[in-house]
Write a protein that holds these residues in place. Sequence first.
Motif, PDB file in Angstrom:
ATOM      1  N   GLN A 392       0.809  -1.220   0.000  1.00  0.00           N
ATOM      2  CA  GLN A 392       0.000   0.000   0.000  1.00  0.00           C
ATOM      3  C   GLN A 392       0.843   1.272   0.000  1.00  0.00           C
ATOM      4  N   ASP A 393       1.959   1.236  -0.710  1.00  0.00           N
ATOM      5  CA  ASP A 393       2.828   2.405  -0.845  1.00  0.00           C
ATOM      6  C   ASP A 393       3.165   2.556  -2.324  1.00  0.00           C
ATOM      7  N   ALA A 394       2.608   3.615  -2.961  1.00  0.00           N
ATOM      8  CA  ALA A 394       2.787   3.815  -4.400  1.00  0.00           C
ATOM      9  C   ALA A 394       4.226   4.134  -4.777  1.00  0.00           C
ATOM     10  N   THR A 395       5.075   4.435  -3.787  1.00  0.00           N
ATOM     11  CA  THR A 395       6.486   4.757  -4.096  1.00  0.00           C
ATOM     12  C   THR A 395       7.389   3.537  -3.958  1.00  0.00           C
ATOM     13  N   GLN A 396       6.800   2.375  -3.623  1.00  0.00           N
ATOM     14  CA  GLN A 396       7.621   1.188  -3.378  1.00  0.00           C
ATOM     15  C   GLN A 396       7.271   0.045  -4.343  1.00  0.00           C
ATOM     16  N   CYS A 397       6.914   0.406  -5.590  1.00  0.00           N
ATOM     17  CA  CYS A 397       6.634  -0.607  -6.608  1.00  0.00           C
ATOM     18  C   CYS A 397       7.946  -1.254  -7.060  1.00  0.00           C
ATOM     19  N   THR A 398       7.909  -2.560  -7.310  1.00  0.00           N
ATOM     20  CA  THR A 398       9.072  -3.260  -7.878  1.00  0.00           C
ATOM     21  C   THR A 398       8.801  -3.684  -9.325  1.00  0.00           C
ATOM     22  N   SER A 399       7.548  -3.686  -9.776  1.00  0.00           N
ATOM     23  CA  SER A 399       7.196  -3.879 -11.179  1.00  0.00           C
ATOM     24  C   SER A 399       5.850  -3.214 -11.411  1.00  0.00           C
ATOM     25  N   CYS A 400       5.535  -2.950 -12.694  1.00  0.00           N
ATOM     26  CA  CYS A 400       4.350  -2.161 -13.026  1.00  0.00           C
ATOM     27  C   CYS A 400       3.407  -2.934 -13.939  1.00  0.00           C
ATOM     28  N   ASN A 401       2.147  -2.494 -13.959  1.00  0.00           N
ATOM     29  CA  ASN A 401       1.163  -3.052 -14.873  1.00  0.00           C
ATOM     30  C   ASN A 401       1.449  -2.607 -16.298  1.00  0.00           C
ATOM     31  N   ASP A 402       0.822  -3.295 -17.279  1.00  0.00           N
ATOM     32  CA  ASP A 402       1.021  -2.926 -18.688  1.00  0.00           C
ATOM     33  C   ASP A 402       0.666  -1.464 -18.907  1.00  0.00           C
ATOM     34  N   GLY A 403       1.471  -0.795 -19.723  1.00  0.00           N
ATOM     35  CA  GLY A 403       1.230   0.611 -20.025  1.00  0.00           C
ATOM     36  C   GLY A 403       1.867   1.565 -19.034  1.00  0.00           C
ATOM     37  N   TYR A 404       2.655   1.029 -18.071  1.00  0.00           N
ATOM     38  CA  TYR A 404       3.342   1.842 -17.072  1.00  0.00           C
ATOM     39  C   TYR A 404       4.811   1.423 -17.001  1.00  0.00           C
ATOM     40  N   TYR A 405       5.657   2.319 -16.504  1.00  0.00           N
ATOM     41  CA  TYR A 405       7.069   1.989 -16.335  1.00  0.00           C
ATOM     42  C   TYR A 405       7.516   2.385 -14.929  1.00  0.00           C
ATOM     43  N   LEU A 406       8.568   1.726 -14.458  1.00  0.00           N
ATOM     44  CA  LEU A 406       9.086   1.952 -13.115  1.00  0.00           C
ATOM     45  C   LEU A 406      10.083   3.097 -13.137  1.00  0.00           C
ATOM     46  N   SER A 407       9.792   4.161 -12.383  1.00  0.00           N
ATOM     47  CA  SER A 407      10.690   5.318 -12.326  1.00  0.00           C
ATOM     48  C   SER A 407      11.691   5.111 -11.192  1.00  0.00           C
ATOM     49  N   GLY A 408      12.551   4.144 -11.373  1.00  0.00           N
ATOM     50  CA  GLY A 408      13.570   3.799 -10.388  1.00  0.00           C
ATOM     51  C   GLY A 408      14.264   2.543 -10.851  1.00  0.00           C
ATOM     52  N   SER A 409      15.490   2.303 -10.359  1.00  0.00           N
ATOM     53  CA  SER A 409      16.250   1.146 -10.846  1.00  0.00           C
ATOM     54  C   SER A 409      15.609  -0.171 -10.432  1.00  0.00           C
ATOM     55  N   SER A 410      15.131  -0.268  -9.197  1.00  0.00           N
ATOM     56  CA  SER A 410      14.497  -1.510  -8.746  1.00  0.00           C
ATOM     57  C   SER A 410      13.229  -1.248  -7.928  1.00  0.00           C
ATOM     58  N   VAL A 411      13.123  -0.072  -7.309  1.00  0.00           N
ATOM     59  CA  VAL A 411      11.958   0.306  -6.511  1.00  0.00           C
ATOM     60  C   VAL A 411      11.606   1.746  -6.829  1.00  0.00           C
ATOM     61  N   GLY A 412      10.322   2.038  -6.991  1.00  0.00           N
ATOM     62  CA  GLY A 412       9.908   3.406  -7.273  1.00  0.00           C
ATOM     63  C   GLY A 412       8.437   3.473  -7.556  1.00  0.00           C
ATOM     64  N   THR A 413       8.001   4.556  -8.227  1.00  0.00           N
ATOM     65  CA  THR A 413       6.606   4.724  -8.600  1.00  0.00           C
ATOM     66  C   THR A 413       6.390   4.225 -10.020  1.00  0.00           C
ATOM     67  N   CYS A 414       5.142   3.901 -10.341  1.00  0.00           N
ATOM     68  CA  CYS A 414       4.792   3.477 -11.696  1.00  0.00           C
ATOM     69  C   CYS A 414       4.158   4.661 -12.429  1.00  0.00           C
ATOM     70  N   SER A 415       4.783   5.076 -13.533  1.00  0.00           N
ATOM     71  CA  SER A 415       4.293   6.209 -14.324  1.00  0.00           C
ATOM     72  C   SER A 415       3.748   5.708 -15.648  1.00  0.00           C
ATOM     73  N   LYS A 416       2.761   6.433 -16.185  1.00  0.00           N
ATOM     74  CA  LYS A 416       2.104   6.018 -17.420  1.00  0.00           C
ATOM     75  C   LYS A 416       3.020   6.245 -18.615  1.00  0.00           C
ATOM     76  N   CYS A 417       3.038   5.267 -19.526  1.00  0.00           N
ATOM     77  CA  CYS A 417       3.807   5.408 -20.771  1.00  0.00           C
ATOM     78  C   CYS A 417       3.205   6.529 -21.617  1.00  0.00           C
ATOM     79  N   PRO A 418       3.978   7.106 -22.556  1.00  0.00           N
ATOM     80  CA  PRO A 418       3.459   8.164 -23.438  1.00  0.00           C
ATOM     81  C   PRO A 418       2.261   7.687 -24.249  1.00  0.00           C
ATOM     82  N   SER A 419       1.498   8.628 -24.802  1.00  0.00           N
ATOM     83  CA  SER A 419       0.319   8.317 -25.597  1.00  0.00           C
ATOM     84  C   SER A 419       0.684   7.402 -26.760  1.00  0.00           C
ATOM     85  N   GLY A 420      -0.125   6.360 -26.962  1.00  0.00           N
ATOM     86  CA  GLY A 420       0.101   5.421 -28.052  1.00  0.00           C
ATOM     87  C   GLY A 420       1.074   4.318 -27.725  1.00  0.00           C
TER      88      GLY A 420
END
Length: 816
Positions: A392-420
């Motif tokens: 339950q901590d959005a800053t401690q993701c270790t992998s992301c759902n489809d269409g998102y990327y991890l903004s960190g080397s191994s732990v971080g937040t999941c940000s949305k990929c660019p349009s398309g």
Amino acid sequence: MRKKNILLLNIICLVLISQAIAQNYDYNTANVCDTGSFGKSQDQVAYMCTHQALGSCQLQQAVQADGYSSFAEYGFGGYGSNPPSNYCCRCFQIQVQDGDAPAKDIIVQGINTGGDVNSNQFDLSMIAGGFGANNGCANKVFAWNGGAWDGRAGAAQYSQSAAGNWCSDPTSDNSRCQNAYSGGITKKSDCAKLPNNNLTQLCEYSFDSKWRTSNGNRDTIMKEVRCPAGLIKLSGCNRDDSSLPYPSGKLSASDPSVMRGKLTHMWDCCKPSCSWTANVLKANGTAVMSCDASGTNILGTNTSFQCTNFTCDPTCKTCSASNDANKCTSCNTGHYLSSNPGQCTACTPSLNCKECSDSSTCKTCQTGYTLQIDGSCKQPCDQSCKTCSTPQDATQCTSCNDGYYLSGSSVGTCSKCPSGCTSCTSNSNCLACSDNYVLISGSCQACNSPCLSCKTDTNTCTSCVKGYVLNGNICEATCDSTCKTCSKNQDATQCTSCNSGFYLDGTTVGSCVQCSQNCSSCTSKNSCQTCINNTILVSGQCLSCTSPCQTCQTSVTNCLSCVQGYTLNGNTCTPINTGDCHPSCQTCSRPNDQNSCTSCPTGYLVLGGNCQPCQSPCQNCSGNPNSCTSCIANYSLSGNTCVGSNQDQTQCHPSCKTCSVQYDQNACTSCFDGFLILGNGNCQPCQPPCQNCSGNPNNCTQCASGYAVQKGTCLKILNDNTQCDSTCQTCTLANNANACASCVSGFVLASDNSCQACQSPCQTCSGSTTSCLTCIASYNLQGNQCVPQLLATVSMNSSILKLSLMGLIAIFILLI
């Protein structure tokens, strides 16, 4: 030749002995009621086991464990079958039909028979119930006349005319005795004359429970049933009766499958006839266990009636001995049983179990935790993460759902990929693109019109927008964009049919003119056929609902749902009372608290307990404000992003997920979640709180959080589950067994929303009452069925027997 015959007899003898060993029974043990028992020690002579007597501790525990104790008791005895050979191991449910009948039915197994047991007569085994033609009761159990003292047969076998009689004084002669040849003790007070308290209690119980009365030959109704696990365990007698039903409640005389019968009682102490090899083979089953004169013999050393009145150690839930932490038979919540009987050990705290099966495996989890594949309980990740290092901590993701990327080397937040971009490693490095885009140097670029899709670059077409056809990798124009079909390419006055939202201004050929506002199909400017955007069709026009109606039907004031701050009463929207939810909430857990929303109006989602608006162009969203589930007008959903629709592009109408005709809202072939296709081919929203629906918008198949489907309707789950029926874990109506939303352990949710008990030997089940998840004691799970452990032993030992038999036959052939 004589030598060969002797050898053959020896081989047959060896086979029979091997079979007896394989099934854990010694068929050569002498029956106490046969003359062959003379001169043998007690451990070489077989008796009927006392735990098979009516009311024994073991029978009480078995019927409770199998789940039938509310309407039945268990028992054993002799059964008179037709044909006579077919009696071993069969089980029946019996109900006495007289004015002094017991309160419950009795479920019995036939382990014996006799020449005086008639067809459909059951001779119920009970202590001092009468010994019939033979008396093998040992060691002064009963003061019967004659040789009953020595535990042997011979002199203890009487004809009816010289019956051994019950005496108040063991030294007296027959003249002072009450005749007990058939019926045994006839008065409860005589039970006290038995040689130990266990036998006295069992004897008294037969009177108290009304299974023994002055009428020793009672009318009954009876029905053959599948043998319950508890009876099989206590007799060892098992046969294939899987085609028969298990008991399901008290018998009814109106049931066409019941038959008329008689109930009598006995206790002759002899080795049960279903322990004999020939009878077992005829029954195609396993043999009945018998007992010697020590331990579990007729003296009842290991048998008692009061088996449940132990004062258990506080660590036990149930036990087999008082005040002994090592004799637990079941444990309180949060503990597991090390053995049976054994100690109850607390579940490992770090696993966060509510219930556990051992020190490392949870069965259920504490509130706020979910059960993992490895048997541990963990808190769920933040909804933006696929996996995480901290729940339950959005800053401690270790992998992301489809269409998102991890903004960190191994732990971080999941940000949305660019349009398309459907998969990416950063905001500037796409790995895969959605339709209508092409991957160029890590960037997803939109195909240039009139390409609908493209490859290599934005101008190398692989499909075309409406009005164009593919010629190689080039899209060439066909009809004018306003036409659906035409008689002349690129001429807006030569349309022969129109796209959705337009009508043909001409009989067969003409221009396509747009329908009036909110009209999705029409035959003329003022003759609309279908409407969109929460408007309704009235006299050929699409009219908006009158506030505070949010949606309506038949008229603009006949409300189906209400705007924020109002609630639906019949077909009218009235202001929400002061004690109801905060105006921003659709439903809530506390009144007048904007941070206690449990669901939101259209266009909002719950974040941190309050309702936040979806970011335009999302019409509805899930997870976060930018994760669209539907779009506003002139936008279409691509993944979870709303992309601007170009009128020159060939694609489905925004209301469709897939379609058979481009830009036609009446040509949908599938809809987004929360919508369904109606007969005219367009997607209509399910009525809240339906999350998904079928057939019509009010026929719910899935509900929003906090609701449960009850016969096609979403009803709110009660916050206080203590009001639910005892079988419900959660429910929608108080004290209603047919309003369960989920079930307690050992029950499964049925189609009528009742919780049905798992069928024994299932301990827990899923989907149906006979699809087992776990099994009761002495059973193993095979697939979704519980199989007696005895069957596995018999199967293995049968293989050994076959090998032994083959070897012996081979030796025999060589010697011939």
